[in-house]
Design an enzyme around this catalytic site. Structure first.
Site, PDB file in Angstrom:
ATOM      1  N   ASP A  46       3.493   3.290  -1.037  1.00  0.00           N
ATOM      2  CA  ASP A  46       4.029   2.399  -0.007  1.00  0.00           C
ATOM      3  C   ASP A  46       2.906   1.559   0.576  1.00  0.00           C
ATOM      4  O   ASP A  46       1.916   2.094   1.077  1.00  0.00           O
ATOM      5  CB  ASP A  46       4.658   3.220   1.125  1.00  0.00           C
ATOM      6  CG  ASP A  46       5.197   2.297   2.215  1.00  0.00           C
ATOM      7  OD1 ASP A  46       6.277   1.710   2.000  1.00  0.00           O
ATOM      8  OD2 ASP A  46       4.533   2.127   3.259  1.00  0.00           O
ATOM      9  N   TYR A  51      -1.209  -4.087   5.953  1.00  0.00           N
ATOM     10  CA  TYR A  51      -2.205  -3.014   5.850  1.00  0.00           C
ATOM     11  C   TYR A  51      -3.525  -3.526   5.261  1.00  0.00           C
ATOM     12  O   TYR A  51      -4.524  -2.813   5.272  1.00  0.00           O
ATOM     13  CB  TYR A  51      -1.689  -1.833   5.002  1.00  0.00           C
ATOM     14  CG  TYR A  51      -0.337  -1.292   5.423  1.00  0.00           C
ATOM     15  CD1 TYR A  51       0.168  -1.530   6.707  1.00  0.00           C
ATOM     16  CD2 TYR A  51       0.456  -0.562   4.549  1.00  0.00           C
ATOM     17  CE1 TYR A  51       1.411  -1.051   7.089  1.00  0.00           C
ATOM     18  CE2 TYR A  51       1.703  -0.070   4.926  1.00  0.00           C
ATOM     19  CZ  TYR A  51       2.180  -0.330   6.198  1.00  0.00           C
ATOM     20  OH  TYR A  51       3.413   0.142   6.570  1.00  0.00           O
ATOM     21  N   LYS A  80       6.154  -5.142   1.513  1.00  0.00           N
ATOM     22  CA  LYS A  80       7.044  -5.629   2.586  1.00  0.00           C
ATOM     23  C   LYS A  80       6.777  -7.081   2.974  1.00  0.00           C
ATOM     24  O   LYS A  80       5.643  -7.560   2.876  1.00  0.00           O
ATOM     25  CB  LYS A  80       6.881  -4.740   3.825  1.00  0.00           C
ATOM     26  CG  LYS A  80       6.879  -3.241   3.500  1.00  0.00           C
ATOM     27  CD  LYS A  80       6.842  -2.345   4.707  1.00  0.00           C
ATOM     28  CE  LYS A  80       6.674  -0.890   4.302  1.00  0.00           C
ATOM     29  NZ  LYS A  80       5.300  -0.428   4.222  1.00  0.00           N
ATOM     30  N   HIS A 113       9.863  -6.120   6.726  1.00  0.00           N
ATOM     31  CA  HIS A 113       9.056  -5.111   7.431  1.00  0.00           C
ATOM     32  C   HIS A 113       9.570  -4.818   8.843  1.00  0.00           C
ATOM     33  O   HIS A 113       9.562  -3.675   9.282  1.00  0.00           O
ATOM     34  CB  HIS A 113       7.594  -5.580   7.485  1.00  0.00           C
ATOM     35  CG  HIS A 113       6.605  -4.492   7.723  1.00  0.00           C
ATOM     36  ND1 HIS A 113       5.331  -4.509   7.233  1.00  0.00           N
ATOM     37  CD2 HIS A 113       6.686  -3.317   8.418  1.00  0.00           C
ATOM     38  CE1 HIS A 113       4.683  -3.417   7.593  1.00  0.00           C
ATOM     39  NE2 HIS A 113       5.487  -2.683   8.332  1.00  0.00           N
ATOM     40  N   ASN A 165      12.586  -0.602   9.979  1.00  0.00           N
ATOM     41  CA  ASN A 165      12.682  -0.689  11.442  1.00  0.00           C
ATOM     42  C   ASN A 165      13.974  -1.353  11.904  1.00  0.00           C
ATOM     43  O   ASN A 165      14.029  -1.902  13.005  1.00  0.00           O
ATOM     44  CB  ASN A 165      11.469  -1.439  12.023  1.00  0.00           C
ATOM     45  CG  ASN A 165      10.172  -0.713  11.746  1.00  0.00           C
ATOM     46  OD1 ASN A 165      10.009   0.430  12.151  1.00  0.00           O
ATOM     47  ND2 ASN A 165       9.270  -1.351  11.017  1.00  0.00           N
ATOM     48  N   SER A 217       1.594  10.415  12.502  1.00  0.00           N
ATOM     49  CA  SER A 217       0.653   9.291  12.529  1.00  0.00           C
ATOM     50  C   SER A 217      -0.582   9.545  13.399  1.00  0.00           C
ATOM     51  O   SER A 217      -0.870   8.783  14.327  1.00  0.00           O
ATOM     52  CB  SER A 217       1.391   8.031  13.019  1.00  0.00           C
ATOM     53  OG  SER A 217       0.667   6.869  12.665  1.00  0.00           O
ATOM     54  N   ARG A 277      -5.703  16.997   1.063  1.00  0.00           N
ATOM     55  CA  ARG A 277      -4.481  16.879   1.877  1.00  0.00           C
ATOM     56  C   ARG A 277      -3.385  16.104   1.145  1.00  0.00           C
ATOM     57  O   ARG A 277      -2.210  16.425   1.243  1.00  0.00           O
ATOM     58  CB  ARG A 277      -4.806  16.228   3.222  1.00  0.00           C
ATOM     59  CG  ARG A 277      -5.535  17.171   4.161  1.00  0.00           C
ATOM     60  CD  ARG A 277      -5.545  16.651   5.584  1.00  0.00           C
ATOM     61  NE  ARG A 277      -6.462  15.561   5.808  1.00  0.00           N
ATOM     62  CZ  ARG A 277      -7.750  15.690   6.078  1.00  0.00           C
ATOM     63  NH1 ARG A 277      -8.300  16.885   6.160  1.00  0.00           N
ATOM     64  NH2 ARG A 277      -8.509  14.630   6.278  1.00  0.00           N
TER      65      ARG A 277
HETATM   66  N1  LIG Z   1       7.529   0.286   7.958  1.00  0.00           N
HETATM   67  C1  LIG Z   1       6.736   0.431   8.992  1.00  0.00           C
HETATM   68  O1  LIG Z   1       6.820  -0.292   9.995  1.00  0.00           O
HETATM   69  C2  LIG Z   1       5.696   1.511   8.967  1.00  0.00           C
HETATM   70  C3  LIG Z   1       5.094   1.934  10.161  1.00  0.00           C
HETATM   71  C4  LIG Z   1       4.159   2.976  10.098  1.00  0.00           C
HETATM   72  C5  LIG Z   1       3.838   3.549   8.877  1.00  0.00           C
HETATM   73  N2  LIG Z   1       4.419   3.102   7.722  1.00  0.00           N
HETATM   74  C6  LIG Z   1       4.085   3.690   6.397  1.00  0.00           C
HETATM   75  O2  LIG Z   1       4.208   5.105   6.487  1.00  0.00           O
HETATM   76  C7  LIG Z   1       2.980   5.711   6.108  1.00  0.00           C
HETATM   77  C8  LIG Z   1       2.782   7.024   6.816  1.00  0.00           C
HETATM   78  O3  LIG Z   1       2.786   6.893   8.225  1.00  0.00           O
HETATM   79  P1  LIG Z   1       1.455   6.954   9.103  1.00  0.00           P
HETATM   80  O4  LIG Z   1       0.288   6.531   8.289  1.00  0.00           O
HETATM   81  O5  LIG Z   1       1.764   6.235  10.355  1.00  0.00           O
HETATM   82  O6  LIG Z   1       1.297   8.477   9.522  1.00  0.00           O
HETATM   83  P2  LIG Z   1       1.482   9.929   8.873  1.00  0.00           P
HETATM   84  O7  LIG Z   1       1.626   9.861   7.413  1.00  0.00           O
HETATM   85  O8  LIG Z   1       2.513  10.608   9.677  1.00  0.00           O
HETATM   86  O9  LIG Z   1       0.104  10.596   9.256  1.00  0.00           O
HETATM   87  C9  LIG Z   1      -1.099  10.217   8.676  1.00  0.00           C
HETATM   88  C10 LIG Z   1      -2.224  10.994   9.386  1.00  0.00           C
HETATM   89  O10 LIG Z   1      -2.072  12.390   9.122  1.00  0.00           O
HETATM   90  C11 LIG Z   1      -3.243  12.896   8.484  1.00  0.00           C
HETATM   91  N3  LIG Z   1      -2.765  13.833   7.445  1.00  0.00           N
HETATM   92  C12 LIG Z   1      -2.153  13.528   6.281  1.00  0.00           C
HETATM   93  N4  LIG Z   1      -1.825  14.638   5.586  1.00  0.00           N
HETATM   94  C13 LIG Z   1      -2.237  15.681   6.352  1.00  0.00           C
HETATM   95  C14 LIG Z   1      -2.176  17.090   6.178  1.00  0.00           C
HETATM   96  N5  LIG Z   1      -1.613  17.633   5.108  1.00  0.00           N
HETATM   97  N6  LIG Z   1      -2.717  17.877   7.165  1.00  0.00           N
HETATM   98  C15 LIG Z   1      -3.290  17.322   8.259  1.00  0.00           C
HETATM   99  N7  LIG Z   1      -3.375  15.995   8.481  1.00  0.00           N
HETATM  100  C16 LIG Z   1      -2.853  15.180   7.534  1.00  0.00           C
HETATM  101  C17 LIG Z   1      -3.945  11.702   7.901  1.00  0.00           C
HETATM  102  O11 LIG Z   1      -5.329  11.895   7.864  1.00  0.00           O
HETATM  103  P3  LIG Z   1      -6.168  11.890   6.452  1.00  0.00           P
HETATM  104  O12 LIG Z   1      -5.926  10.567   5.794  1.00  0.00           O
HETATM  105  O13 LIG Z   1      -7.565  12.081   6.898  1.00  0.00           O
HETATM  106  O14 LIG Z   1      -5.631  13.059   5.642  1.00  0.00           O
HETATM  107  C18 LIG Z   1      -3.593  10.610   8.909  1.00  0.00           C
HETATM  108  O15 LIG Z   1      -4.463  10.668  10.048  1.00  0.00           O
HETATM  109  C19 LIG Z   1       1.941   4.631   6.457  1.00  0.00           C
HETATM  110  O16 LIG Z   1       0.694   4.889   5.898  1.00  0.00           O
HETATM  111  C20 LIG Z   1       2.655   3.413   5.939  1.00  0.00           C
HETATM  112  O17 LIG Z   1       2.547   3.333   4.529  1.00  0.00           O
HETATM  113  C21 LIG Z   1       5.371   2.122   7.755  1.00  0.00           C
END
Ligand SMILES: NC(=O)c1ccc[n+]([C@@H]2O[C@H](COP(=O)([O-])OP(=O)(O)OC[C@H]3O[C@@H](n4cnc5c(N)ncnc54)[C@H](OP(=O)(O)O)[C@@H]3O)[C@@H](O)[C@H]2O)c1
Length: 329
Positions: A46, A51, A80, A113, A165, A217, A277
């Protein structure tokens, strides 16, 4: 090991239930992470122009495809239409730029997006009003943008189209006006923000749901702080019930959070640039949550939105910005 569990779209296309998220990662970090993710068996990636790492991802994809280590049809690539380009005439040039950066002929899923639109200056910087708030473009017309999205499928630039969203009302409006139904709505979804109404509505209309920020996140705190926003955010991996269930199964809290999402029929795109991870986040199918555990996790909902887009200062003034009305912490 290749991730072989899928959600099937209303057009028959299949999306692996776990993908890797790529927000908040430098080019260097994401190149290493995508390489490690493909080695680990991820096939769903994704990304988004917002980004800033499509070129880096494209370099890894090209290496893997050229080496014959993966076939294009085995990959599921999502990108997106950014909030600065949420206008019908910008849809085709914007996907073409993403395809050029990703070094692909098509993506598997192209999402609008955000339901809102932001104005930029000619140099690409955000247009700010006299109060320093982002200038929003109130002419956003989802139905008109969707016609341009549909044309991308007809031209073969994407296999499927969807939104991100979007609220229940926004999805419903789109469904009334579309020729091609949205295949997916990518939303914030985790134990503390379950959005059951929206998820159930999407499922009932055959619109699959992808959970973003499925682990809460963690990195958003720094991202927010850099933009002057200080918010006390919960640590989902530290919730006692989640930790207790994880200990019962000998799994990590992250694995329990992700397995709960998948068990509720939603896909998830956890971001990690850490090879151990990201491997862990894919290793979700050697244990099962009991019905009681699923119910316990489902009872944790607190309506806490973590990714509230407050970092786009002033965006809440856009008429299609619905977060504050529906779910606020
Ligand atoms: N459509 C939208 O508007 C939108 C908005 C937000 C996000 N997104 C997408 O969704 C994806 C995921 O959401 P997100 O990046 O906000 O947050 P997330 O995936 O909920 O969390 C990522 C965080 O968790 C840590 N992490 C990952 N795996 C872990 C594990 N097994 N144990 C402990 N910590 C862990 C990561 O650190 P490390 O990297 O150090 O492991 C990072 O700091 C984004 O990257 C993006 O592609 C889309």
């Amino acid at each position: 090991m290749v991730n072989t569990k899928f959600l099937t779209f209303n057009n028959g296309e299949k999306m692996p239930v776990i993908g890797i998220g790529t927000w908040q990662a430098s080019d260097e970090e994401i190149e290493t992470a995508i390489d490690a993710a493909l080695e680990a068996g991820y096939r769903h990636i994704d990304t988004a122009p917002v980004y800033g790492n499509e070129k880096a991802i494209g370099r890894v994809l090209k290496r893997w495809l050229d080496a014959g280590k993966v076939k294009r049809e085995e990959l599921f690539i999502v990108t997106k239409l950014p909030p600065i380009s949420n206008r019908p005439h910008e849809v085709e040039p914007t996907i073409k730029k993403s395809l050029e950066d990703l070094q692909l002929d098509y993506v598997d899923l192209y999402l609008v997006h955000t339901p809102f639109t932001i104005n930029i200056n000619e140099d690409g910087s955000f247009k700010l009003d006299k109060d320093g708030l982002m200038e929003v473009d109130v002419t956003t017309d989802h139905a008109a943008t969707w016609v341009a999205m549909e044309a991308l499928v007809e031209k073969g630039l994407t296999k499927s189209i969807g939104v991100s969203n979007f609220s229940k009302d926004q999805v419903a409006r789109l469904l009334k006006n579309c020729k091609i139904r949205p295949a997916n709505n990518q939303i914030e979804h985790h134990v503390y923000l379950q959005q059951r109404d929206l998820v159930d509505f999407c499922k009932s209309e055959n619109v699959t749901v992808t959970a973003y920020s499925p682990l809460g996140s963690k990195g958003i705190a720094k991202f927010n702080a850099d933009k002057g926003i200080v918010r006390d955010l919960p640590d989902l991996m530290d919730i006692p019930e989640v930790k207790e269930i994880a200990a019962t199964h000998g799994k990590t809290p992250a694995q329990v959070l992700l397995r709960w999402i998948i068990d509720t029929g939603v896909s998830a795109i956890p971001k990690s640039t850490n090879p151990a991870r990201l491997k862990q986040n894919l290793n979700l199918f050697d244990f099962e949550l009991t019905a009681e555990e699923v119910a316990k996790l489902s009872s944790l909902d607190k309506n806490i939105r973590i990714c509230d887009f407050a970092f786009f200062h002033g965006v809440e003034r856009h008429p299609e910005f619905t977060f504050k009305n529906q779910y606020t912490s």
